[in-house]
Scaffold this motif. Structure first.
Motif, PDB file in Angstrom:
ATOM      1  N   THR A   1       0.789  -1.226   0.000  1.00 13.80           N
ATOM      2  CA  THR A   1       0.000   0.000   0.000  1.00 13.80           C
ATOM      3  C   THR A   1       0.820   1.275   0.000  1.00 13.80           C
ATOM      4  OG1 THR A   1      -0.124  -0.060   2.392  1.00 13.80           O
ATOM      5  CG2 THR A   1      -1.936  -1.073   1.201  1.00 13.80           C
ATOM      6  N   PHE A   2       2.136   1.201  -0.062  1.00  9.82           N
ATOM      7  CA  PHE A   2       2.962   2.403  -0.022  1.00  9.82           C
ATOM      8  C   PHE A   2       3.805   2.485  -1.291  1.00  9.82           C
ATOM      9  CE2 PHE A   2       2.241   1.124   4.351  1.00  9.82           C
ATOM     10  CZ  PHE A   2       1.770   2.293   4.912  1.00  9.82           C
ATOM     11  N   ALA A   3       3.995   3.713  -1.800  1.00 10.03           N
ATOM     12  CA  ALA A   3       4.845   3.922  -2.973  1.00 10.03           C
ATOM     13  C   ALA A   3       5.456   5.314  -2.887  1.00 10.03           C
ATOM     14  CB  ALA A   3       4.050   3.777  -4.261  1.00 10.03           C
ATOM     15  N   VAL A   4       6.556   5.510  -3.612  1.00 13.28           N
ATOM     16  CA  VAL A   4       7.233   6.804  -3.656  1.00 13.28           C
ATOM     17  C   VAL A   4       6.817   7.521  -4.929  1.00 13.28           C
ATOM     18  CG1 VAL A   4       9.464   7.959  -3.743  1.00 13.28           C
ATOM     19  CG2 VAL A   4       9.177   5.932  -2.328  1.00 13.28           C
ATOM     20  N   PHE A   5       6.386   8.770  -4.771  1.00 16.50           N
ATOM     21  CA  PHE A   5       6.013   9.626  -5.893  1.00 16.50           C
ATOM     22  C   PHE A   5       6.967  10.806  -5.935  1.00 16.50           C
ATOM     23  CE2 PHE A   5       2.295   7.135  -5.466  1.00 16.50           C
ATOM     24  CZ  PHE A   5       1.584   7.218  -6.651  1.00 16.50           C
ATOM     25  N   GLY A   6       7.202  11.334  -7.106  1.00 14.07           N
ATOM     26  CA  GLY A   6       8.079  12.480  -7.289  1.00 14.07           C
ATOM     27  C   GLY A   6       8.529  12.554  -8.726  1.00 14.07           C
TER      28      GLY A   6
ATOM     29  N   ARG B   1       3.339   7.994  -0.560  1.00 15.25           N
ATOM     30  CA  ARG B   1       1.881   8.006  -0.590  1.00 15.25           C
ATOM     31  C   ARG B   1       1.374   6.616  -0.249  1.00 15.25           C
ATOM     32  NH1 ARG B   1       0.103  11.744  -5.754  1.00 15.25           N
ATOM     33  NH2 ARG B   1       0.844  13.710  -4.877  1.00 15.25           N
ATOM     34  N   ALA B   2       0.223   6.591   0.386  1.00 17.47           N
ATOM     35  CA  ALA B   2      -0.412   5.332   0.762  1.00 17.47           C
ATOM     36  C   ALA B   2      -1.721   5.190   0.001  1.00 17.47           C
ATOM     37  CB  ALA B   2      -0.695   5.318   2.260  1.00 17.47           C
ATOM     38  N   LYS B   3      -2.031   3.963  -0.367  1.00 16.14           N
ATOM     39  CA  LYS B   3      -3.285   3.691  -1.060  1.00 16.14           C
ATOM     40  C   LYS B   3      -4.328   3.373   0.002  1.00 16.14           C
ATOM     41  CE  LYS B   3      -4.480   1.957  -5.420  1.00 16.14           C
ATOM     42  NZ  LYS B   3      -4.003   1.266  -6.585  1.00 16.14           N
ATOM     43  N   CYS B   4      -5.326   4.251   0.121  1.00 17.61           N
ATOM     44  CA  CYS B   4      -6.344   4.059   1.153  1.00 17.61           C
ATOM     45  C   CYS B   4      -7.630   4.768   0.727  1.00 17.61           C
ATOM     46  CB  CYS B   4      -5.847   4.574   2.498  1.00 17.61           C
ATOM     47  SG  CYS B   4      -5.388   6.299   2.480  1.00 17.61           S
ATOM     48  N   GLU B   5      -8.624   4.743   1.609  1.00 12.96           N
ATOM     49  CA  GLU B   5      -9.895   5.405   1.329  1.00 12.96           C
ATOM     50  C   GLU B   5      -9.688   6.911   1.232  1.00 12.96           C
ATOM     51  OE1 GLU B   5     -12.726   4.523   4.338  1.00 12.96           O
ATOM     52  OE2 GLU B   5     -13.099   2.498   3.591  1.00 12.96           O
ATOM     53  N   ILE B   6     -10.321   7.525   0.241  1.00  7.98           N
ATOM     54  CA  ILE B   6     -10.253   8.974   0.088  1.00  7.98           C
ATOM     55  C   ILE B   6     -11.363   9.584   0.930  1.00  7.98           C
ATOM     56  CG2 ILE B   6     -10.475  10.870  -1.556  1.00  7.98           C
ATOM     57  CD1 ILE B   6      -9.342   9.011  -3.679  1.00  7.98           C
ATOM     58  N   THR B   7     -11.022  10.591   1.724  1.00  9.69           N
ATOM     59  CA  THR B   7     -11.998  11.241   2.597  1.00  9.69           C
ATOM     60  C   THR B   7     -12.180  12.697   2.196  1.00  9.69           C
ATOM     61  OG1 THR B   7     -10.271  11.777   4.187  1.00  9.69           O
ATOM     62  CG2 THR B   7     -11.481   9.729   4.545  1.00  9.69           C
TER      63      THR B   7
ATOM     64  N   ALA C   1     -13.323  16.812   3.387  1.00 13.05           N
ATOM     65  CA  ALA C   1     -12.783  17.742   4.378  1.00 13.05           C
ATOM     66  C   ALA C   1     -13.261  17.421   5.798  1.00 13.05           C
ATOM     67  CB  ALA C   1     -13.162  19.165   4.013  1.00 13.05           C
ATOM     68  N   LYS C   2     -14.423  16.799   5.928  1.00 11.19           N
ATOM     69  CA  LYS C   2     -14.963  16.473   7.252  1.00 11.19           C
ATOM     70  C   LYS C   2     -14.475  15.116   7.759  1.00 11.19           C
ATOM     71  CE  LYS C   2     -19.117  19.162   6.430  1.00 11.19           C
ATOM     72  NZ  LYS C   2     -20.575  19.128   6.270  1.00 11.19           N
ATOM     73  N   GLY C   3     -13.703  14.395   6.937  1.00  7.07           N
ATOM     74  CA  GLY C   3     -13.188  13.101   7.352  1.00  7.07           C
ATOM     75  C   GLY C   3     -14.078  11.934   6.987  1.00  7.07           C
ATOM     76  N   LYS C   4     -15.175  12.198   6.261  1.00  7.43           N
ATOM     77  CA  LYS C   4     -16.059  11.114   5.839  1.00  7.43           C
ATOM     78  C   LYS C   4     -15.561  10.542   4.518  1.00  7.43           C
ATOM     79  CE  LYS C   4     -20.125  13.112   8.007  1.00  7.43           C
ATOM     80  NZ  LYS C   4     -21.475  13.638   7.793  1.00  7.43           N
ATOM     81  N   PRO C   5     -15.665   9.227   4.324  1.00  9.91           N
ATOM     82  CA  PRO C   5     -15.198   8.639   3.066  1.00  9.91           C
ATOM     83  C   PRO C   5     -16.033   9.105   1.875  1.00  9.91           C
ATOM     84  CG  PRO C   5     -16.110   6.949   4.527  1.00  9.91           C
ATOM     85  CD  PRO C   5     -16.145   8.239   5.267  1.00  9.91           C
ATOM     86  N   VAL C   6     -15.360   9.323   0.745  1.00  7.27           N
ATOM     87  CA  VAL C   6     -16.033   9.694  -0.496  1.00  7.27           C
ATOM     88  C   VAL C   6     -16.578   8.413  -1.111  1.00  7.27           C
ATOM     89  CG1 VAL C   6     -15.724  10.707  -2.778  1.00  7.27           C
ATOM     90  CG2 VAL C   6     -14.493  11.652  -0.832  1.00  7.27           C
ATOM     91  N   ILE C   7     -17.860   8.414  -1.449  1.00 12.19           N
ATOM     92  CA  ILE C   7     -18.529   7.220  -1.964  1.00 12.19           C
ATOM     93  C   ILE C   7     -18.610   7.284  -3.482  1.00 12.19           C
ATOM     94  CG2 ILE C   7     -20.661   5.855  -1.907  1.00 12.19           C
ATOM     95  CD1 ILE C   7     -19.157   5.891   0.753  1.00 12.19           C
TER      96      ILE C   7
ATOM     97  N   GLY D   1      -7.722   5.552  -3.319  1.00 10.62           N
ATOM     98  CA  GLY D   1      -6.754   6.309  -4.099  1.00 10.62           C
ATOM     99  C   GLY D   1      -5.503   6.598  -3.290  1.00 10.62           C
ATOM    100  N   TRP D   2      -4.571   7.321  -3.914  1.00  7.79           N
ATOM    101  CA  TRP D   2      -3.296   7.656  -3.274  1.00  7.79           C
ATOM    102  C   TRP D   2      -3.446   8.927  -2.452  1.00  7.79           C
ATOM    103  CZ3 TRP D   2       0.336   4.157  -3.191  1.00  7.79           C
ATOM    104  CH2 TRP D   2       0.424   3.215  -4.204  1.00  7.79           C
ATOM    105  N   THR D   3      -3.027   8.855  -1.203  1.00  6.54           N
ATOM    106  CA  THR D   3      -2.989  10.031  -0.333  1.00  6.54           C
ATOM    107  C   THR D   3      -1.602  10.127   0.281  1.00  6.54           C
ATOM    108  OG1 THR D   3      -3.816   8.775   1.548  1.00  6.54           O
ATOM    109  CG2 THR D   3      -5.451   9.939   0.224  1.00  6.54           C
ATOM    110  N   ASP D   4      -1.181  11.356   0.580  1.00  5.09           N
ATOM    111  CA  ASP D   4       0.132  11.551   1.191  1.00  5.09           C
ATOM    112  C   ASP D   4       0.164  10.850   2.541  1.00  5.09           C
ATOM    113  OD1 ASP D   4       1.175  13.000  -0.891  1.00  5.09           O
ATOM    114  OD2 ASP D   4       0.626  14.935  -0.038  1.00  5.09           O
ATOM    115  N   TYR D   5       1.255  10.138   2.771  1.00  4.50           N
ATOM    116  CA  TYR D   5       1.424   9.383   4.013  1.00  4.50           C
ATOM    117  C   TYR D   5       2.203  10.220   5.008  1.00  4.50           C
ATOM    118  CZ  TYR D   5       3.347   6.022   7.313  1.00  4.50           C
ATOM    119  OH  TYR D   5       3.714   5.368   8.454  1.00  4.50           O
ATOM    120  N   SER D   6       1.685  10.274   6.220  1.00  7.92           N
ATOM    121  CA  SER D   6       2.427  10.886   7.316  1.00  7.92           C
ATOM    122  C   SER D   6       2.300   9.942   8.505  1.00  7.92           C
ATOM    123  CB  SER D   6       1.875  12.266   7.659  1.00  7.92           C
ATOM    124  OG  SER D   6       0.539  12.167   8.054  1.00  7.92           O
ATOM    125  N   PRO D   7       3.417   9.568   9.104  1.00  7.24           N
ATOM    126  CA  PRO D   7       3.345   8.634  10.231  1.00  7.24           C
ATOM    127  C   PRO D   7       2.570   9.247  11.387  1.00  7.24           C
ATOM    128  CG  PRO D   7       5.604   9.397   9.885  1.00  7.24           C
ATOM    129  CD  PRO D   7       4.771   9.979   8.797  1.00  7.24           C
TER     130      PRO D   7
END
Length: 128
Positions: free
Chosen positions: A3-8, A92-98, A100-106, A116-122
């Motif tokens: 689920t993790f990849a490097v983008f740039g 970036r991690a591949k996970c559910e896209i949310t 602004a309120k933190g609810k998943p996009v359906i 989709g890909w979202t920036d990963y922060s530990p």
């Protein structure tokens, strides 16, 4: 699951993309005349200019294969920085896209959350 990849963007990737999109002809400037073929040196100069424009831009690509853990992606980033010119490297991690309120996009077709890909922060708040 990976689920993790490097983008740039790296200079090598920019050069490869520039070679794909740079045309081998140029317009003759006259209506009804066929386009003129570029010489090899003209084409190489055009490729170098295009690669420089790509490196100066904001577009990023997936540089690595997918990893199981973020530390492997971090190691890939360190190697990429050592090997040559690069910019905007991020994990970036591949996970559910949310939203602004933190609810998943359906997805309206499947009624399932979009992935989709979202920036990963530990997240260190979970560490006990």
């Amino acid at each position: 699951m990976s689920t993790f990849a490097v983008f740039g963007m790296t200079a090598d990737v920019a050069l490869a993309e520039a070679r794909k999109i740079t045309k081998t002809t140029k317009s003759s400037g006259l209506v009804g005349c066929p386009p003129l073929e570029l010489t090899l040196t003209e084409w190489e100069r055009a490729v170098a200019d295009c690669a420089a424009a790509i490196m100066a831009g904001e577009k990023v690509k997936q540089l690595s294969q997918m990893f199981d853990a973020p530390q492997y992606a971090q190691q890939f980033m360190e190697l990429a920085r050592k090997t040559g010119k690069c910019r905007d490297l991020r994990i970036r991690a591949k996970c559910e896209i949310t939203d602004a309120k933190g609810k998943p996009v359906i997805n309206p077709k499947t009624n399932m959350p979009k992935i989709g890909w979202t920036d990963y922060s530990p997240d260190f708040s979970r560490v006990a």
